[in-house]
Design a protein around this motif. Structure first.
Motif, mmCIF file in Angstrom:
data_model
loop_
_atom_site.group_PDB
_atom_site.id
_atom_site.type_symbol
_atom_site.label_atom_id
_atom_site.label_comp_id
_atom_site.label_asym_id
_atom_site.label_seq_id
_atom_site.Cartn_x
_atom_site.Cartn_y
_atom_site.Cartn_z
ATOM 1 N N SER A 288 0.838 -1.205 0.000
ATOM 2 C CA SER A 288 0.000 0.000 0.000
ATOM 3 C C SER A 288 0.872 1.253 0.000
ATOM 4 O O SER A 288 0.605 2.213 -0.739
ATOM 5 C CB SER A 288 -0.921 0.005 1.226
ATOM 6 N N ILE A 289 1.912 1.244 0.809
ATOM 7 C CA ILE A 289 2.818 2.387 0.868
ATOM 8 C C ILE A 289 3.549 2.565 -0.457
ATOM 9 O O ILE A 289 3.764 3.694 -0.918
ATOM 10 C CB ILE A 289 3.809 2.225 2.032
ATOM 11 N N ILE B 273 1.231 4.363 -2.733
ATOM 12 C CA ILE B 273 1.086 5.756 -2.312
ATOM 13 C C ILE B 273 2.319 6.573 -2.712
ATOM 14 O O ILE B 273 2.208 7.679 -3.249
ATOM 15 C CB ILE B 273 0.858 5.847 -0.796
ATOM 16 N N ALA C 7 2.202 9.700 -5.247
ATOM 17 C CA ALA C 7 2.547 11.027 -4.727
ATOM 18 C C ALA C 7 3.777 11.591 -5.426
ATOM 19 O O ALA C 7 3.868 12.801 -5.660
ATOM 20 C CB ALA C 7 2.783 10.949 -3.225
ATOM 21 N N LEU D 155 0.146 14.734 -0.140
ATOM 22 C CA LEU D 155 -0.624 13.559 -0.548
ATOM 23 C C LEU D 155 -0.180 12.292 0.168
ATOM 24 O O LEU D 155 -1.009 11.494 0.607
ATOM 25 C CB LEU D 155 -0.492 13.377 -2.068
ATOM 26 N N SER D 156 1.124 12.103 0.317
ATOM 27 C CA SER D 156 1.616 10.828 0.845
ATOM 28 C C SER D 156 1.479 10.690 2.362
ATOM 29 O O SER D 156 1.116 9.613 2.853
ATOM 30 C CB SER D 156 3.093 10.629 0.456
ATOM 31 N N LEU E 275 -1.976 9.620 3.765
ATOM 32 C CA LEU E 275 -2.332 8.268 3.337
ATOM 33 C C LEU E 275 -1.423 7.220 3.969
ATOM 34 O O LEU E 275 -1.895 6.172 4.419
ATOM 35 C CB LEU E 275 -2.270 8.178 1.808
ATOM 36 N N VAL E 276 -0.118 7.493 4.018
ATOM 37 C CA VAL E 276 0.812 6.540 4.642
ATOM 38 C C VAL E 276 0.513 6.402 6.131
ATOM 39 O O VAL E 276 0.633 5.311 6.706
ATOM 40 C CB VAL E 276 2.274 6.983 4.419
ATOM 41 N N THR F 176 -3.911 15.302 8.369
ATOM 42 C CA THR F 176 -4.868 15.251 7.269
ATOM 43 C C THR F 176 -5.599 16.575 7.126
ATOM 44 O O THR F 176 -5.831 17.042 5.999
ATOM 45 C CB THR F 176 -5.885 14.112 7.502
ATOM 46 N N LEU G 283 -8.888 12.070 -2.610
ATOM 47 C CA LEU G 283 -8.040 11.178 -1.826
ATOM 48 C C LEU G 283 -7.858 11.692 -0.397
ATOM 49 O O LEU G 283 -7.918 10.924 0.569
ATOM 50 C CB LEU G 283 -6.673 11.031 -2.499
ATOM 51 N N ALA H 54 -8.867 10.102 3.287
ATOM 52 C CA ALA H 54 -7.895 9.974 4.379
ATOM 53 C C ALA H 54 -8.398 10.649 5.650
ATOM 54 O O ALA H 54 -8.239 10.134 6.756
ATOM 55 C CB ALA H 54 -6.550 10.587 3.954
#
Length: 256
Positions: free
Chosen positions: A22-23, A26, A30, A44-45, A48-49, A117, A243, A247
């Motif tokens: 998943s990372i 991402i 990103a 962005l990262s 989500l990370v 976020t 996105l 998050a």
């Protein structure tokens, strides 16, 4: 084979196979966004990370990534940016970065996740604000830009929002804005890395995770740079906002 890889990743990178993949996704996405626009990798990262790892890992990983990728953009920016102004903003941001890292270190993971976020979402709303065509170069404004950039850099690996608001203007060529931002981000990433090592916030597992995903960062950034200026601002902004909204919802659920 898969079980062995899962065990190896858990031992050496601190994550099981699925979160690791998943990372990877991402980071690649990103990085493409960063190459496309010149900013926004951490915006962005990191949110989500942080959903699949701790916020501290997400922030420090983004800082290390920006340190690694920074020299590529800095080399291209030489000769087109306003060096004195960029240097002033970068120096002030470096001075306030340690405070941001200290704040990240003392708040709980759930609170940090939600704040990060919210910062990211707020950044994109700020980007939509109407701005004068020319930059404000007063000493007070430069100081505010650098101070806020450093705080956001340390806490969320996001030095970009105030810097973007300062440089992205109609009368500033996109290449100059992009080069100025990348140069400042490299300087703040270097400072944040030094402070993080000094505070013992970086461990072997974080370094391994960064090393494993670094090629995706470089490749995604390189690919995105080839499309620089080819994608309209409303398109990429809308995509990223969706996105980040997802998050934020997940972060809020975790907090509650």
């Amino acid at each position: 084979m898969i079980d062995a890889l899962d065990i190896w990743l858990s031992t050496h990178a601190g994550l099981a196979l699925l979160p690791f993949l998943s990372i990877c996704l991402i980071v690649a996405g990103a990085a493409f966004f960063r190459g496309l626009t010149g900013f926004g990798y951490a915006i962005l990262s990191v949110p989500l990370v942080s959903l699949v790892a701790t916020p501290t890992v997400a922030v420090l990983m983004a800082i290390l990534m920006q340190l690694i990728i920074g020299p590529f953009g800095v080399r291209q920016a030489r000769g087109i940016i306003d060096v004195p102004m960029v240097a002033k903003i970068a120096a002030i941001a470096c001075l306030t970065t340690p405070l941001g890292l200290w704040l990240l270190d003392i708040v709980s993971a759930d609170v940090a996740r939600l704040i990060i976020t919210v910062i990211a979402i707020g950044s994109f709303f700020a980007f939509m604000m109407k701005r004068p065509q020319t930059m404000n170069v007063s000493p007070l404004h430069i100081t505010l830009v650098g101070t806020i950039s450093g705080l956001l850099n340390g806490f969320a690996a996001m030095p970009g929002p105030p810097v973007v608001l300062h440089f992205v203007r109609k009368q500033v060529p996109p290449a100059v804005s992009r080069g100025s931002m990348i140069t400042i981000f490299f300087a703040t990433a270097a400072m944040a890395t030094l402070v993080a090592f000094w505070r013992d916030m970086v461990d072997i597992q974080l370094l391994v995770l960064t090393a494993l995903t670094c090629p995706l960062m470089i490749g995604g950034n390189h690919l995105g740079s080839k499309f620089f200026g080819a994608v309209s601002e409303p398109v990429w902004r809308g995509f990223v906002m969706v996105l980040l909204a997802i998050a934020a919802a997940v972060a809020l659920i975790k907090l509650l």
